[in-house]
Design an enzyme around this catalytic site. Structure first.
Site, PDB file in Angstrom:
ATOM      1  N   HIS A   1     -13.192   3.637  12.178  1.00  0.00           N
ATOM      2  CA  HIS A   1     -12.370   2.474  11.801  1.00  0.00           C
ATOM      3  C   HIS A   1     -11.615   2.650  10.491  1.00  0.00           C
ATOM      4  O   HIS A   1     -11.859   3.582   9.732  1.00  0.00           O
ATOM      5  CB  HIS A   1     -13.212   1.196  11.758  1.00  0.00           C
ATOM      6  CG  HIS A   1     -14.184   1.080  10.615  1.00  0.00           C
ATOM      7  ND1 HIS A   1     -15.544   1.164  10.779  1.00  0.00           N
ATOM      8  CD2 HIS A   1     -14.001   0.866   9.291  1.00  0.00           C
ATOM      9  CE1 HIS A   1     -16.144   1.005   9.609  1.00  0.00           C
ATOM     10  NE2 HIS A   1     -15.233   0.830   8.691  1.00  0.00           N
TER      11      HIS A   1
ATOM     12  N   ARG B   1      -8.267  -5.253   3.459  1.00  0.00           N
ATOM     13  CA  ARG B   1      -8.586  -6.601   2.995  1.00  0.00           C
ATOM     14  C   ARG B   1      -7.442  -7.545   3.352  1.00  0.00           C
ATOM     15  O   ARG B   1      -6.274  -7.167   3.237  1.00  0.00           O
ATOM     16  CB  ARG B   1      -8.804  -6.596   1.480  1.00  0.00           C
ATOM     17  CG  ARG B   1     -10.020  -5.799   1.044  1.00  0.00           C
ATOM     18  CD  ARG B   1     -10.191  -5.824  -0.472  1.00  0.00           C
ATOM     19  NE  ARG B   1     -11.351  -5.033  -0.865  1.00  0.00           N
ATOM     20  CZ  ARG B   1     -11.320  -3.712  -1.099  1.00  0.00           C
ATOM     21  NH1 ARG B   1     -10.176  -3.037  -0.982  1.00  0.00           N
ATOM     22  NH2 ARG B   1     -12.417  -3.074  -1.453  1.00  0.00           N
TER      23      ARG B   1
ATOM     24  N   GLU C   1     -11.001  -2.866  10.880  1.00  0.00           N
ATOM     25  CA  GLU C   1     -11.905  -3.816  10.226  1.00  0.00           C
ATOM     26  C   GLU C   1     -11.102  -4.606   9.199  1.00  0.00           C
ATOM     27  O   GLU C   1     -10.485  -4.023   8.314  1.00  0.00           O
ATOM     28  CB  GLU C   1     -13.045  -3.058   9.522  1.00  0.00           C
ATOM     29  CG  GLU C   1     -13.980  -3.968   8.731  1.00  0.00           C
ATOM     30  CD  GLU C   1     -15.058  -3.197   7.962  1.00  0.00           C
ATOM     31  OE1 GLU C   1     -15.094  -1.950   8.048  1.00  0.00           O
ATOM     32  OE2 GLU C   1     -15.845  -3.837   7.251  1.00  0.00           O
TER      33      GLU C   1
ATOM     34  N   ASN D   1     -12.480 -11.829   1.858  1.00  0.00           N
ATOM     35  CA  ASN D   1     -13.307 -12.326   0.758  1.00  0.00           C
ATOM     36  C   ASN D   1     -13.083 -13.828   0.684  1.00  0.00           C
ATOM     37  O   ASN D   1     -11.957 -14.288   0.435  1.00  0.00           O
ATOM     38  CB  ASN D   1     -12.930 -11.618  -0.548  1.00  0.00           C
ATOM     39  CG  ASN D   1     -13.353 -10.165  -0.542  1.00  0.00           C
ATOM     40  OD1 ASN D   1     -14.524  -9.851  -0.316  1.00  0.00           O
ATOM     41  ND2 ASN D   1     -12.412  -9.257  -0.755  1.00  0.00           N
TER      42      ASN D   1
ATOM     43  N   ARG E   1       0.052   2.552  -5.066  1.00  0.00           N
ATOM     44  CA  ARG E   1       0.551   3.442  -4.045  1.00  0.00           C
ATOM     45  C   ARG E   1      -0.555   4.422  -3.648  1.00  0.00           C
ATOM     46  O   ARG E   1      -1.287   4.928  -4.493  1.00  0.00           O
ATOM     47  CB  ARG E   1       1.768   4.203  -4.591  1.00  0.00           C
ATOM     48  CG  ARG E   1       2.642   4.786  -3.530  1.00  0.00           C
ATOM     49  CD  ARG E   1       4.052   4.974  -4.099  1.00  0.00           C
ATOM     50  NE  ARG E   1       4.839   5.793  -3.185  1.00  0.00           N
ATOM     51  CZ  ARG E   1       4.981   7.114  -3.309  1.00  0.00           C
ATOM     52  NH1 ARG E   1       4.418   7.759  -4.307  1.00  0.00           N
ATOM     53  NH2 ARG E   1       5.689   7.792  -2.425  1.00  0.00           N
TER      54      ARG E   1
ATOM     55  N   HIS F   1      -0.024   3.235   5.857  1.00  0.00           N
ATOM     56  CA  HIS F   1       0.144   2.293   6.963  1.00  0.00           C
ATOM     57  C   HIS F   1      -0.874   2.574   8.061  1.00  0.00           C
ATOM     58  O   HIS F   1      -1.531   3.606   8.062  1.00  0.00           O
ATOM     59  CB  HIS F   1       1.564   2.397   7.545  1.00  0.00           C
ATOM     60  CG  HIS F   1       1.932   3.769   8.035  1.00  0.00           C
ATOM     61  ND1 HIS F   1       2.700   4.651   7.306  1.00  0.00           N
ATOM     62  CD2 HIS F   1       1.616   4.446   9.169  1.00  0.00           C
ATOM     63  CE1 HIS F   1       2.853   5.782   7.968  1.00  0.00           C
ATOM     64  NE2 HIS F   1       2.208   5.686   9.110  1.00  0.00           N
TER      65      HIS F   1
ATOM     66  N   LYS G   1      17.809   6.606   9.866  1.00  0.00           N
ATOM     67  CA  LYS G   1      18.061   7.728  10.763  1.00  0.00           C
ATOM     68  C   LYS G   1      17.038   7.826  11.890  1.00  0.00           C
ATOM     69  O   LYS G   1      17.334   8.296  12.972  1.00  0.00           O
ATOM     70  CB  LYS G   1      18.056   9.042   9.967  1.00  0.00           C
ATOM     71  CG  LYS G   1      19.428   9.354   9.349  1.00  0.00           C
ATOM     72  CD  LYS G   1      19.454  10.736   8.717  1.00  0.00           C
ATOM     73  CE  LYS G   1      18.789  10.746   7.371  1.00  0.00           C
ATOM     74  NZ  LYS G   1      19.014  11.980   6.604  1.00  0.00           N
ATOM     75  N   MET G   2      15.816   7.383  11.649  1.00  0.00           N
ATOM     76  CA  MET G   2      14.758   7.574  12.645  1.00  0.00           C
ATOM     77  C   MET G   2      14.743   6.415  13.629  1.00  0.00           C
ATOM     78  O   MET G   2      14.002   5.444  13.468  1.00  0.00           O
ATOM     79  CB  MET G   2      13.415   7.755  11.946  1.00  0.00           C
ATOM     80  CG  MET G   2      13.408   9.013  11.059  1.00  0.00           C
ATOM     81  SD  MET G   2      11.754   9.559  10.621  1.00  0.00           S
ATOM     82  CE  MET G   2      11.202   8.203   9.592  1.00  0.00           C
TER      83      MET G   2
ATOM     84  N   GLU H   1       3.283   0.790  11.741  1.00  0.00           N
ATOM     85  CA  GLU H   1       4.303   1.618  12.391  1.00  0.00           C
ATOM     86  C   GLU H   1       4.218   1.438  13.902  1.00  0.00           C
ATOM     87  O   GLU H   1       3.121   1.330  14.466  1.00  0.00           O
ATOM     88  CB  GLU H   1       4.087   3.094  12.028  1.00  0.00           C
ATOM     89  CG  GLU H   1       5.142   4.021  12.603  1.00  0.00           C
ATOM     90  CD  GLU H   1       4.935   5.474  12.192  1.00  0.00           C
ATOM     91  OE1 GLU H   1       3.984   5.767  11.436  1.00  0.00           O
ATOM     92  OE2 GLU H   1       5.733   6.319  12.638  1.00  0.00           O
TER      93      GLU H   1
END
Lengths: 155, 155
Positions: free
Chosen positions: A14, A18, A73, A77, A98, A102, A132-133, A148
């Protein structure tokens, strides 16, 4: 073939994220993305929600959510959903924080999946037509985590 | 059973983490954890590594890494591994950047897996003997991401 006998039983079970408001997140992951809530464990200060696709297809050898891959999961909180001072969680895609990028869903038709997400009012980080993608998209979950959307099969 | 026909093809394909030094990370995820490098795509400024357990057991319908669950994508932004000013990535478990929690492996014997991790010099966030939850452990990958070790089967 497993690389060694010692790791032969290992599975990528998994990924944990949060979330601020479980009601909003469960609505997104079940109704929008189509996952099933496989398990929920309530603790004193937090609740865990375990989501999978196609729940019920697992082997029934005494376990479900621990014995398979592809489990999400969600940790709630308690209190964040109604705390006006709660700043929200970092998605991992900008500073500070960072690192995490994703999660990704494989679908059979990216365009069709994204048309449906549009109809459902989902926010996009990148539509298939952006950049472009053209074969991938990124949608945003209620906390701003990137999801994604990628084609799973090339029949 | 899929919840709707529209989401019937959806799978939780992968989780993406950014890593500073792919050499250290690949060593950890393949040699320590036992994953296989299923694919690698080199781009101008970054390289993507796709890791799975038991690579080769996929259906062979024209795809491998996109058609299954449990894929780990490691993103290496070129240069971080030798940049003295690079601060490292946030694991997601402390401020700033709290949000992402961890990935988790299901194994058949948590104690035995952890004894092996000890022998291999892996850093622990939580040994099975630490705290109240004796049945789980958390090890750290080279970037400090948490990897939970949990029992997969209760036969």
């Amino acid at each position: 073939m497993p690389r060694t006998a010692e790791t032969a039983s290992f599975k990528f079970n998994h990924t944990m994220l949060r979330v601020r408001d479980p009601e909003a997140s469960l609505k997104f992951y079940t109704e929008v993305l189509g996952m099933d809530l496989a398990d929920k464990t309530v603790h004193e200060t937090f609740t865990l929600y375990f989501l999978v696709f196609n729940y019920g297809n697992e082997v029934t050898d005494g376990t479900t959510r621990f014995g398979r891959e592809g489990v999400l999961e969600l940790t709630h909180n308690h209190g964040t959903e109604s705390d006006p001072d709660f700043k929200g969680y970092a998605s991992g895609n900008s500073e500070p924080g960072r690192g995490f990028g994703h999660i990704a869903l494989a679908v059979d038709d990216v365009e069709k999946a994204c048309e449906r997400f549009e109809r459902l009012g989902v926010k996009f980080q990148k539509r298939p037509s952006d950049g472009k993608m053209r074969h991938i998209a990124f949608i945003l979950d209620p906390d701003g985590y990137w999801v994604e959307i990628v084609k799973g099969y090339y029949p």
